[in-house]
Design a protein around this motif. Structure first.
Motif, mmCIF file in Angstrom:
data_model
loop_
_atom_site.group_PDB
_atom_site.id
_atom_site.type_symbol
_atom_site.label_atom_id
_atom_site.label_comp_id
_atom_site.label_asym_id
_atom_site.label_seq_id
_atom_site.Cartn_x
_atom_site.Cartn_y
_atom_site.Cartn_z
ATOM 1 N N GLU A 250 14.424 4.636 -6.814
ATOM 2 C CA GLU A 250 14.836 6.024 -6.580
ATOM 3 C C GLU A 250 13.712 6.797 -5.876
ATOM 4 O OE1 GLU A 250 17.211 9.446 -6.532
ATOM 5 O OE2 GLU A 250 17.688 7.328 -6.711
ATOM 6 N N PHE A 251 12.463 6.579 -6.299
ATOM 7 C CA PHE A 251 11.318 7.214 -5.637
ATOM 8 C C PHE A 251 11.250 6.780 -4.170
ATOM 9 C CE2 PHE A 251 10.041 8.586 -9.693
ATOM 10 C CZ PHE A 251 8.880 9.357 -9.615
ATOM 11 N N ILE A 252 11.515 5.506 -3.903
ATOM 12 C CA ILE A 252 11.505 4.996 -2.526
ATOM 13 C C ILE A 252 12.554 5.732 -1.699
ATOM 14 C CG2 ILE A 252 12.079 2.988 -1.088
ATOM 15 C CD1 ILE A 252 10.819 1.249 -3.357
ATOM 16 N N ARG A 253 13.753 5.847 -2.254
ATOM 17 C CA ARG A 253 14.840 6.540 -1.537
ATOM 18 C C ARG A 253 14.431 7.972 -1.216
ATOM 19 N NH1 ARG A 253 18.318 10.154 -2.320
ATOM 20 N NH2 ARG A 253 17.994 10.385 -4.551
ATOM 21 N N ILE A 254 13.888 8.668 -2.183
ATOM 22 C CA ILE A 254 13.473 10.062 -1.998
ATOM 23 C C ILE A 254 12.396 10.165 -0.924
ATOM 24 C CG2 ILE A 254 12.228 11.962 -3.119
ATOM 25 C CD1 ILE A 254 13.724 11.110 -5.743
ATOM 26 N N HIS A 255 11.409 9.262 -0.960
ATOM 27 C CA HIS A 255 10.321 9.316 0.015
ATOM 28 C C HIS A 255 10.764 8.904 1.418
ATOM 29 C CE1 HIS A 255 7.793 9.879 -3.497
ATOM 30 N NE2 HIS A 255 6.864 10.296 -2.664
ATOM 31 N N LYS A 256 11.754 8.051 1.517
ATOM 32 C CA LYS A 256 12.263 7.693 2.841
ATOM 33 C C LYS A 256 13.089 8.835 3.430
ATOM 34 C CE LYS A 256 11.981 2.737 2.748
ATOM 35 N NZ LYS A 256 12.626 1.448 2.966
ATOM 36 N N GLU A 257 13.749 9.599 2.561
ATOM 37 C CA GLU A 257 14.499 10.762 3.041
ATOM 38 C C GLU A 257 13.562 11.884 3.482
ATOM 39 O OE1 GLU A 257 17.208 11.958 -0.058
ATOM 40 O OE2 GLU A 257 18.542 10.253 0.286
ATOM 41 N N ASP B 241 0.829 -1.209 0.000
ATOM 42 C CA ASP B 241 0.000 0.000 0.000
ATOM 43 C C ASP B 241 0.863 1.260 0.000
ATOM 44 O OD1 ASP B 241 -2.420 -1.392 -0.073
ATOM 45 O OD2 ASP B 241 -2.498 -1.551 2.119
ATOM 46 N N TRP B 242 1.927 1.265 0.804
ATOM 47 C CA TRP B 242 2.836 2.420 0.825
ATOM 48 C C TRP B 242 3.506 2.584 -0.535
ATOM 49 C CZ3 TRP B 242 8.248 2.908 0.417
ATOM 50 C CH2 TRP B 242 8.750 4.178 0.734
ATOM 51 N N LEU B 243 3.910 1.461 -1.117
ATOM 52 C CA LEU B 243 4.554 1.498 -2.427
ATOM 53 C C LEU B 243 3.603 2.041 -3.492
ATOM 54 C CD1 LEU B 243 7.405 0.738 -3.186
ATOM 55 C CD2 LEU B 243 6.553 -1.461 -3.964
ATOM 56 N N LEU B 244 2.343 1.697 -3.408
ATOM 57 C CA LEU B 244 1.348 2.223 -4.345
ATOM 58 C C LEU B 244 1.258 3.738 -4.217
ATOM 59 C CD1 LEU B 244 -0.798 1.586 -6.478
ATOM 60 C CD2 LEU B 244 -2.419 1.273 -4.623
ATOM 61 N N ASP B 245 1.283 4.248 -2.995
ATOM 62 C CA ASP B 245 1.263 5.703 -2.791
ATOM 63 C C ASP B 245 2.511 6.355 -3.379
ATOM 64 O OD1 ASP B 245 -1.162 5.605 -1.458
ATOM 65 O OD2 ASP B 245 -0.247 5.562 0.536
ATOM 66 N N VAL B 246 3.656 5.747 -3.179
ATOM 67 C CA VAL B 246 4.914 6.280 -3.706
ATOM 68 C C VAL B 246 4.903 6.266 -5.233
ATOM 69 C CG1 VAL B 246 7.402 5.848 -3.904
ATOM 70 C CG2 VAL B 246 6.286 5.700 -1.667
ATOM 71 N N ALA B 247 4.450 5.171 -5.817
ATOM 72 C CA ALA B 247 4.483 5.002 -7.271
ATOM 73 C C ALA B 247 3.383 5.776 -7.987
ATOM 74 C CB ALA B 247 4.370 3.522 -7.608
#
Length: 77
Positions: free
Chosen positions: A63-70, A24-30
């Motif tokens: 890369e989107f995951i990295r940005i959102h975790k930062e 679900d979190w990944l869907l929001d990120v993507a």
């Protein structure tokens, strides 16, 4: 003539499992990704659909995951 060079796509559930992330979190990120980023929607019968990624899309998603975790606030904006 244009020749499609994508030979496989991976569902968001598969990518989430492989990357150890919550689907679900990944869907929001993507959700902010475009087809040019390597994301596609697979449509089934009725309203059945699922987000999927090419190999290029998985690279971009990482890369989107990295940005959102930062900056976790990005999803709240």
């Amino acid at each position: 003539m244009h020749v499609n060079k994508v030979h496989a796509v991976f569902t968001i559930a598969r990518v989430a499992k492989d990357l150890g992330e919550d689907e679900d979190w990944l869907l929001d990120v993507a959700n902010g990704m475009d087809p040019e980023d390597g994301v596609v929607w697979i449509y089934g019968i009725g309203d059945d659909s699922v987000m999927a990624f090419t190999d290029f899309g998985i690279e971009n998603l990482m890369e989107f995951i990295r940005i959102h975790k930062e900056d976790p606030e990005l999803l709240r904006r």
